[in-house]
Design a protein around this motif. Structure first.
Motif, PDB file in Angstrom:
ATOM      1  N   GLU A  70       0.828  -1.210   0.000  1.00  0.00           N
ATOM      2  CA  GLU A  70       0.000   0.000   0.000  1.00  0.00           C
ATOM      3  C   GLU A  70       0.860   1.257   0.000  1.00  0.00           C
ATOM      4  OE1 GLU A  70      -2.505  -0.478   3.423  1.00  0.00           O
ATOM      5  OE2 GLU A  70      -4.067  -1.506   2.271  1.00  0.00           O
ATOM      6  N   GLY A  71       1.916   1.267   0.807  1.00  0.00           N
ATOM      7  CA  GLY A  71       2.817   2.425   0.852  1.00  0.00           C
ATOM      8  C   GLY A  71       3.511   2.647  -0.479  1.00  0.00           C
ATOM      9  N   LEU A  72       3.974   1.575  -1.095  1.00  0.00           N
ATOM     10  CA  LEU A  72       4.637   1.692  -2.398  1.00  0.00           C
ATOM     11  C   LEU A  72       3.656   2.138  -3.481  1.00  0.00           C
ATOM     12  CD1 LEU A  72       6.958  -1.431  -2.269  1.00  0.00           C
ATOM     13  CD2 LEU A  72       7.622   0.962  -2.085  1.00  0.00           C
ATOM     14  N   THR A  73       2.411   1.704  -3.378  1.00  0.00           N
ATOM     15  CA  THR A  73       1.397   2.143  -4.335  1.00  0.00           C
ATOM     16  C   THR A  73       1.160   3.643  -4.224  1.00  0.00           C
ATOM     17  OG1 THR A  73       0.317  -0.016  -4.267  1.00  0.00           O
ATOM     18  CG2 THR A  73      -1.002   1.833  -5.071  1.00  0.00           C
ATOM     19  N   LYS A  74       1.077   4.141  -3.004  1.00  0.00           N
ATOM     20  CA  LYS A  74       0.906   5.590  -2.806  1.00  0.00           C
ATOM     21  C   LYS A  74       2.109   6.352  -3.356  1.00  0.00           C
ATOM     22  CE  LYS A  74      -2.054   5.160   1.229  1.00  0.00           C
ATOM     23  NZ  LYS A  74      -2.178   5.356   2.682  1.00  0.00           N
ATOM     24  N   LEU A  75       3.310   5.838  -3.120  1.00  0.00           N
ATOM     25  CA  LEU A  75       4.520   6.477  -3.649  1.00  0.00           C
ATOM     26  C   LEU A  75       4.489   6.513  -5.168  1.00  0.00           C
ATOM     27  CD1 LEU A  75       7.440   7.582  -3.245  1.00  0.00           C
ATOM     28  CD2 LEU A  75       8.187   5.205  -3.405  1.00  0.00           C
ATOM     29  N   CYS A  76       4.133   5.397  -5.785  1.00  0.00           N
ATOM     30  CA  CYS A  76       4.085   5.336  -7.253  1.00  0.00           C
ATOM     31  C   CYS A  76       3.015   6.268  -7.821  1.00  0.00           C
ATOM     32  CB  CYS A  76       3.846   3.902  -7.723  1.00  0.00           C
ATOM     33  SG  CYS A  76       5.277   2.851  -7.502  1.00  0.00           S
ATOM     34  N   ASN A  77       1.887   6.386  -7.148  1.00  0.00           N
ATOM     35  CA  ASN A  77       0.851   7.316  -7.603  1.00  0.00           C
ATOM     36  C   ASN A  77       1.354   8.751  -7.547  1.00  0.00           C
ATOM     37  OD1 ASN A  77      -1.052   5.352  -8.196  1.00  0.00           O
ATOM     38  ND2 ASN A  77      -1.980   5.434  -6.166  1.00  0.00           N
ATOM     39  N   GLY A  78       2.084   9.101  -6.496  1.00  0.00           N
ATOM     40  CA  GLY A  78       2.658  10.451  -6.393  1.00  0.00           C
ATOM     41  C   GLY A  78       3.686  10.697  -7.482  1.00  0.00           C
ATOM     42  N   LEU A  79       4.542   9.712  -7.742  1.00  0.00           N
ATOM     43  CA  LEU A  79       5.539   9.848  -8.807  1.00  0.00           C
ATOM     44  C   LEU A  79       4.856   9.993 -10.161  1.00  0.00           C
ATOM     45  CD1 LEU A  79       8.151   7.172  -7.673  1.00  0.00           C
ATOM     46  CD2 LEU A  79       8.369   9.654  -7.537  1.00  0.00           C
ATOM     47  N   SER A  80       3.806   9.240 -10.368  1.00  0.00           N
ATOM     48  CA  SER A  80       3.080   9.307 -11.636  1.00  0.00           C
ATOM     49  C   SER A  80       2.464  10.687 -11.842  1.00  0.00           C
ATOM     50  CB  SER A  80       1.995   8.235 -11.656  1.00  0.00           C
ATOM     51  OG  SER A  80       1.205   8.347 -12.805  1.00  0.00           O
ATOM     52  N   ARG A  81       1.868  11.236 -10.779  1.00  0.00           N
ATOM     53  CA  ARG A  81       1.288  12.589 -10.877  1.00  0.00           C
ATOM     54  C   ARG A  81       2.360  13.604 -11.228  1.00  0.00           C
ATOM     55  NH1 ARG A  81      -1.766  11.191  -6.579  1.00  0.00           N
ATOM     56  NH2 ARG A  81      -0.321  12.102  -5.098  1.00  0.00           N
ATOM     57  N   ASN A  82       3.511  13.500 -10.595  1.00  0.00           N
ATOM     58  CA  ASN A  82       4.594  14.443 -10.869  1.00  0.00           C
ATOM     59  C   ASN A  82       5.124  14.291 -12.289  1.00  0.00           C
ATOM     60  OD1 ASN A  82       4.464  15.635  -8.348  1.00  0.00           O
ATOM     61  ND2 ASN A  82       5.871  14.167  -7.449  1.00  0.00           N
ATOM     62  N   MET A  83       5.219  13.072 -12.773  1.00  0.00           N
ATOM     63  CA  MET A  83       5.670  12.865 -14.155  1.00  0.00           C
ATOM     64  C   MET A  83       4.680  13.473 -15.137  1.00  0.00           C
ATOM     65  SD  MET A  83       7.428   9.079 -14.175  1.00  0.00           S
ATOM     66  CE  MET A  83       7.032   8.877 -15.876  1.00  0.00           C
ATOM     67  N   LYS A  84       3.387  13.316 -14.869  1.00  0.00           N
ATOM     68  CA  LYS A  84       2.375  13.902 -15.757  1.00  0.00           C
ATOM     69  C   LYS A  84       2.495  15.422 -15.793  1.00  0.00           C
ATOM     70  CE  LYS A  84      -1.052  10.256 -15.277  1.00  0.00           C
ATOM     71  NZ  LYS A  84      -2.350   9.880 -14.701  1.00  0.00           N
ATOM     72  N   ILE A  85       2.748  16.020 -14.632  1.00  0.00           N
ATOM     73  CA  ILE A  85       2.887  17.478 -14.575  1.00  0.00           C
ATOM     74  C   ILE A  85       4.100  17.927 -15.370  1.00  0.00           C
ATOM     75  CG2 ILE A  85       3.395  19.402 -13.022  1.00  0.00           C
ATOM     76  CD1 ILE A  85       1.623  17.972 -10.937  1.00  0.00           C
ATOM     77  N   ILE A  86       5.197  17.182 -15.252  1.00  0.00           N
ATOM     78  CA  ILE A  86       6.419  17.560 -15.964  1.00  0.00           C
ATOM     79  C   ILE A  86       6.264  17.338 -17.461  1.00  0.00           C
ATOM     80  CG2 ILE A  86       8.838  16.939 -16.330  1.00  0.00           C
ATOM     81  CD1 ILE A  86       8.982  16.388 -13.309  1.00  0.00           C
ATOM     82  N   LEU A  87       5.697  16.205 -17.846  1.00  0.00           N
ATOM     83  CA  LEU A  87       5.611  15.862 -19.266  1.00  0.00           C
ATOM     84  C   LEU A  87       4.489  16.599 -19.995  1.00  0.00           C
ATOM     85  CD1 LEU A  87       6.290  12.038 -19.001  1.00  0.00           C
ATOM     86  CD2 LEU A  87       7.886  13.838 -19.701  1.00  0.00           C
ATOM     87  N   HIS A  88       3.424  16.934 -19.275  1.00  0.00           N
ATOM     88  CA  HIS A  88       2.282  17.628 -19.885  1.00  0.00           C
ATOM     89  C   HIS A  88       1.855  18.799 -18.994  1.00  0.00           C
ATOM     90  CE1 HIS A  88       1.929  14.333 -22.701  1.00  0.00           C
ATOM     91  NE2 HIS A  88       1.928  13.481 -21.689  1.00  0.00           N
ATOM     92  N   PRO A  89       2.665  19.860 -18.909  1.00  0.00           N
ATOM     93  CA  PRO A  89       2.335  20.965 -17.994  1.00  0.00           C
ATOM     94  C   PRO A  89       1.066  21.716 -18.377  1.00  0.00           C
ATOM     95  CG  PRO A  89       4.229  21.532 -19.350  1.00  0.00           C
ATOM     96  CD  PRO A  89       3.902  20.098 -19.625  1.00  0.00           C
ATOM     97  N   GLU A  90       0.675  21.654 -19.643  1.00  0.00           N
ATOM     98  CA  GLU A  90      -0.532  22.368 -20.065  1.00  0.00           C
ATOM     99  C   GLU A  90      -1.802  21.690 -19.576  1.00  0.00           C
ATOM    100  OE1 GLU A  90       0.527  19.310 -23.036  1.00  0.00           O
ATOM    101  OE2 GLU A  90       1.663  20.951 -22.189  1.00  0.00           O
ATOM    102  N   GLU A  91      -1.714  20.453 -19.108  1.00  0.00           N
ATOM    103  CA  GLU A  91      -2.878  19.705 -18.642  1.00  0.00           C
ATOM    104  C   GLU A  91      -2.910  19.622 -17.118  1.00  0.00           C
ATOM    105  OE1 GLU A  91      -2.861  15.876 -20.432  1.00  0.00           O
ATOM    106  OE2 GLU A  91      -2.576  16.661 -22.439  1.00  0.00           O
ATOM    107  N   GLU A  92      -2.548  20.707 -16.440  1.00  0.00           N
ATOM    108  CA  GLU A  92      -2.516  20.681 -14.979  1.00  0.00           C
ATOM    109  C   GLU A  92      -3.896  20.366 -14.434  1.00  0.00           C
ATOM    110  OE1 GLU A  92      -0.628  23.733 -12.768  1.00  0.00           O
ATOM    111  OE2 GLU A  92       0.857  24.079 -14.324  1.00  0.00           O
ATOM    112  N   VAL A  93      -3.920  19.497 -13.440  1.00  0.00           N
ATOM    113  CA  VAL A  93      -5.162  19.098 -12.813  1.00  0.00           C
ATOM    114  C   VAL A  93      -5.480  20.094 -11.715  1.00  0.00           C
ATOM    115  CG1 VAL A  93      -6.313  17.248 -11.550  1.00  0.00           C
ATOM    116  CG2 VAL A  93      -4.616  16.699 -13.306  1.00  0.00           C
ATOM    117  N   SER A  94      -6.669  20.682 -11.770  1.00  0.00           N
ATOM    118  CA  SER A  94      -7.040  21.659 -10.756  1.00  0.00           C
ATOM    119  C   SER A  94      -7.460  20.944  -9.482  1.00  0.00           C
ATOM    120  CB  SER A  94      -8.181  22.545 -11.261  1.00  0.00           C
ATOM    121  OG  SER A  94      -9.312  21.752 -11.548  1.00  0.00           O
TER     122      SER A  94
END
Length: 117
Positions: A70-94
């Motif tokens: 569960e802890g690793l899943t939460k970590l991976c979800n956070g990393l995924s969100r950050n990667m999305k922000i870096i790779l697609h900054p125009e699609e920021e989630v409000s």
């Protein structure tokens, strides 16, 4: 440092973290397999007669594994969100609030034309 360089370093760090997460999951899978084999060999009706005792003992063995996953899943979800922000900054989630937060503020001091630090 240019913004692109900072993004590249961040993505490299995220990739290394995900490699380590994969190594941890592999180790946990190996450990769980050992526990399973031990339980199959040593858990018999004679060792613990009551079904509730066998169930509670089994749950104790696996509770730690579930918490780690569960802890690793939460970590991976956070990393995924950050990667999305870096790779697609125009699609920021409000209102994404939570997790590891936006990486955008990390790079506010960096402009794509600056040659800082």
């Amino acid at each position: 440092m240019r913004r692109e360089d900072a993004y590249h370093l961040t993505l490299d760090a995220i990739a290394k973290m995900q490699w380590n997460v994969a190594a941890m999951l592999e180790a946990k899978a190996s450990e769980a397999e050992k526990v399973r084999n031990w339980m199959l060999a040593h858990f018999t009706h004679e060792s613990q007669a009551a079904h509730s005792d066998r169930l509670s003992t089994s749950l104790e063995f696996h509770e730690q594994h579930v918490e780690v996953i569960e802890g690793l899943t939460k970590l991976c979800n956070g990393l995924s969100r950050n990667m999305k922000i870096i790779l697609h900054p125009e699609e920021e989630v409000s209102g994404s609030g939570g997790g590891m937060g936006s990486m955008g503020s990390l790079f506010d001091g960096f402009d794509s034309g600056d040659k800082k630090g």
